[in-house]
Design an enzyme around this catalytic site. Structure first.
Site, short mmCIF file in Angstrom:
data_model
loop_
_atom_site.label_atom_id
_atom_site.label_comp_id
_atom_site.label_asym_id
_atom_site.label_seq_id
_atom_site.Cartn_x
_atom_site.Cartn_y
_atom_site.Cartn_z
N GLY A 116 -76.11 85.81 8.02
CA GLY A 116 -74.79 86.24 8.46
C GLY A 116 -73.70 85.78 7.52
N HIS A 136 -84.83 84.19 7.53
CA HIS A 136 -84.37 85.03 6.44
C HIS A 136 -85.39 85.20 5.31
CE1 HIS A 136 -80.58 84.80 8.51
NE2 HIS A 136 -80.60 83.49 8.43
#
Length: 323
Positions: A248, A230
């Site tokens: 997520g 990320h």
């Protein structure tokens, strides 16, 4: 002797500190091959992974900021209650990042091909409203496995029970589903996995749009998920993405915000349950439209769509609210 131990393998110790876990995640994403075949009986017999976490108002405000609270209007009273210490309230989905054993499935002793693991589902049940500060303990275990066959992967479900460290009172139950793309064919049952919650074929009863920031993942990760996927473009490229993707659970948190606004009249204490399946990755900077279908009896279906790509990114959502 602990019957759940396999002495012929040396387990890597997964530390509780998130930065150390991130280093393990980085090693796996960069191509280290330290896994072995799955042993279902061994995994189901493993003792729970226990964690303890003290959190305070700063953590609660940081989590809300990581979900973009206040970005559209920092003076909005509905936003201030989650980012200002005066009468501070916690967003209910913050429970998923508290006392989390992040990275524990990367332990080579578990036999999971961590490079091929996908976070597929998340289910949160709150047994009481989440306090804006406190000390929690958790116990996480592998609850079930389903073998889709050689070359087709497998499903793994974990269950995490979170309780108040002071009095033992149950706070939340979190079930997480993973798709193990590289681990099918170990001989487990294939049927019996949870059915997805259906979304009606009619127009939604309500929608809300959230514009994520281009730097959203940089802020959200400070609540505990330091997976380099990320933030590190090199890691993202090796995972098949042209840039780092949003967590997520950040998208999941945005769905939780939507349920508080659309179903709970702004009261976070009313959200009791939030289930979802992750359909597609979200990229920071995209706008998500969250659509809700009310079903009665305090239940609603929902899904989230990236307006930038016209793709459903969260599907089969189920929310339950208290009266």
């Amino acid at each position: 002797m602990d019957s759940g131990k396999r002495p012929r393998h040396h387990a890597a110790v997964i530390p509780a500190e998130f930065p150390a876990v991130a280093a393990i995640g980085r090693r796996f994403f960069l191509g280290s091959n330290l896994t072995m075949a799955i042993d279902e009986a061994f995994l189901l017999a493993r003792p729970p992974v226990e964690r303890r976490r003290t959190y305070d108002a700063r953590d609660t405000m940081l989590y809300a900021l990581g979900l973009g609270v206040g970005a559209a209007d920092p003076c909005d009273p509905a936003a201030l209650r989650f980012v200002y210490e005066k009468d501070l309230a916690a967003l209910p989905t913050m429970a998923v990042v508290l006392a989390s054993p992040s990275g524990w499935l990367a332990d080579p002793a578990l036999g999971i091909d961590y490079m091929q693991l996908l976070h597929g589902e998340e289910s949160l049940t709150l047994h009481r409203p989440l306090a804006p500060a406190g000390e929690l303990v958790s116990a996480t275990r592998i609850e079930a496995l389903f073998d889709k066959g050689a070359g087709r992967g497998a499903l793994l479900y974990t269950r995490r029970e979170i309780s108040d460290a002071a009095n033992g009172e149950a706070v939340a139950t979190i079930r997480t589903g993973y798709f193990l793309r590289g681990d099918g064919g170990f001989g487990s049952k294939s049927a019996g996995a949870p059915d997805p919650h259906p979304v009606p074929g009619r127009a939604p009863d309500a929608t809300i749009d959230y514009a994520t920031r281009i730097d959203q993942a940089l802020l959200y990760r400070l609540s505990g998920d330091y997976n380099p996927l990320h933030i590190d473009p090199t890691v993202a490229a090796k995972a098949g993405f042209d840039r780092p993707i949003l967590h997520g659970l950040c998208s999941y948190g945005l769905a939780g915000r939507a349920m508080v606004e659309l179903l709970c009249e702004g009261d976070p204490a009313r959200l009791r349950r939030l289930d979802v399946r992750f359909a597609k990755p979200v990229f920071p900077g995209e706008t998500l439209r969250i659509s809700v279908w009310r079903e009665g009896r305090g239940r609603a279906a929902f899904e989230a769509t990236s307006l930038d790509r016209d793709l459903v990114v969260l599907r089969n959502g189920l929310a339950e609210v208290r009266a």
